[in-house]
Design a protein around this motif. Structure first.
Motif, mmCIF file in Angstrom:
data_model
loop_
_atom_site.group_PDB
_atom_site.id
_atom_site.type_symbol
_atom_site.label_atom_id
_atom_site.label_comp_id
_atom_site.label_asym_id
_atom_site.label_seq_id
_atom_site.Cartn_x
_atom_site.Cartn_y
_atom_site.Cartn_z
ATOM 1 N N TYR A 45 0.878 -1.179 0.000
ATOM 2 C CA TYR A 45 0.000 0.000 0.000
ATOM 3 C C TYR A 45 0.912 1.225 0.000
ATOM 4 N N GLY A 46 0.378 2.357 -0.391
ATOM 5 C CA GLY A 46 1.177 3.580 -0.383
ATOM 6 C C GLY A 46 2.233 3.592 -1.461
ATOM 7 N N ASN A 57 8.210 3.947 3.380
ATOM 8 C CA ASN A 57 6.853 3.846 2.846
ATOM 9 C C ASN A 57 5.979 4.989 3.341
ATOM 10 N N LEU A 59 1.923 6.796 2.742
ATOM 11 C CA LEU A 59 0.591 6.713 2.137
ATOM 12 C C LEU A 59 0.025 8.114 2.015
ATOM 13 N N LYS A 61 -3.403 10.338 0.814
ATOM 14 C CA LYS A 61 -4.827 10.257 0.459
ATOM 15 C C LYS A 61 -5.458 11.637 0.595
ATOM 16 N N ALA A 80 -0.089 3.165 8.359
ATOM 17 C CA ALA A 80 -1.079 3.551 7.345
ATOM 18 C C ALA A 80 -2.411 2.820 7.539
#
Length: 313
Positions: A45-46, A57, A59, A61, A80
């Motif tokens: 993810y991210g 990492n 994320l 949004k 996240a």
């Protein structure tokens, strides 16, 4: 007769020792096999950001004009995913950026000491790489310590600080020696996995669907007691000590969201009130809930944060 009893006892003892050894070996082997199989089941993810020659990492949004940067509490296995309720509430209004420091979530492990100085500079470098130069810093728990250093170092970038049950330099209890070797043994032997299996309710996760919960569980087993996690624990004492001389810049808007009845830290609310007593825009708000207040009070946190920022403007 006595000899016979002695031989029987010896056999029983031998059988117990063998059974115990088999049990330990089984726990160890199951852990090794499970670790291997779970590696392939953890979903990405991210996005990855190059920081200090490693991958961090992050994320992102939401598409709001203003940016909120979220920083996790100590040992949060998948920031996240842990922040999901808060991301969902904030992202209609802001661009939300969740940073997963080294050793957290899907980020790499680093060889660098987990001092406040190193962690703060790595987080800043990640934001620089993303071309993010103005933002509110919103941190949970230990991020109250790193955040304090951060807002002083990069005062021209941070527009406000929001603490969610954030740590305070003077809260005490960080001088005890950190049990690194015990934790290492728990992880390596597979007994941490066994404990998680026997008491699955000890998994710290927000109210998410089963699939996300399973991802958090696998990332917990992967990241808890990893080298960065342990080193950060070893650095608690010096990191808290270094923060004792710091205070929030007077003109920086600061708001704290705290649980109403913390029984663990004496004077939890007064300690935070002390932190903002000289702030031009400082506020402390309390809600019923636990230490992971963003799991249950994300709606109220977002509403009151927005209101606070409008009043500041």
């Amino acid at each position: 007769m006595m000899k016979k009893i002695f031989i029987i006892l010896l056999k029983i003892f031998g059988a117990i020792v063998i059974a115990f050894a088999l049990f330990i070996a089984t726990v160890f082997i199951v852990n090794v096999i499970s670790n291997k199989s779970e590696e392939g089941k953890i979903k990405a993810y991210g996005q990855s950001v190059a920081v200090d020659g490693k991958n961090m990492n992050v994320l992102i949004k939401g598409k709001g004009e203003e940016t909120v940067v979220l920083l996790p509490g100590y040992g949060t296995p998948a920031p996240a995913l842990d922040f999901k309720p808060l991301i969902d509430e904030l992202s209609p209004f802001y661009k939300v950026v969740v940073i997963e420091p080294f050793g957290y979530g899907l980020s790499d492990i680093t060889e660098k000491e987990r001092t406040t100085e190193n962690m703060v500079s790595e987080i800043h470098e990640a934001l620089q790489q993303l071309n993010i130069h103005r933002y509110t810093l919103m941190g949970h728990s230990i991020s109250g310590i790193y955040g304090l250093d951060y807002v002083n170092k990069y005062a021209n970038e941070v527009t406000a600080f929001v603490g969610i049950e954030s740590s305070v330099p003077t809260q005490g209890g960080n001088d005890d020696p950190f049990p690194t070797e015990t934790y290492k043994l728990l992880k390596k032997s597979g007994f941490y996995r066994l404990l998680m299996k026997l008491a699955p309710d000890q998994l710290i996760a927000p109210d998410v669907d089963d699939e996300t919960r399973e991802q958090i569980r696998m990332l917990s087993l992967k990241n808890t007691f990893n080298p960065n996690n342990l080193n950060e624990g070893e650095n608690f004492g010096p990191n808290f000590k270094a923060a004792e001389n710091l205070s929030f810049p007077r003109d920086l808007p600061v708001i704290f969201f705290l649980q109403a009845n913390d029984t663990e830290t004496e004077g939890w609310i007064p300690l935070h009130e002390e932190q903002v007593k000289n702030s031009v825009h400082g506020k402390v708000m309390t809600f019923e809930g636990g230490h992971y207040l963003h799991h249950t009070r994300s709606k109220e946190i977002t509403e009151n944060f927005r209101k606070f920022m409008n009043e500041v403007k």
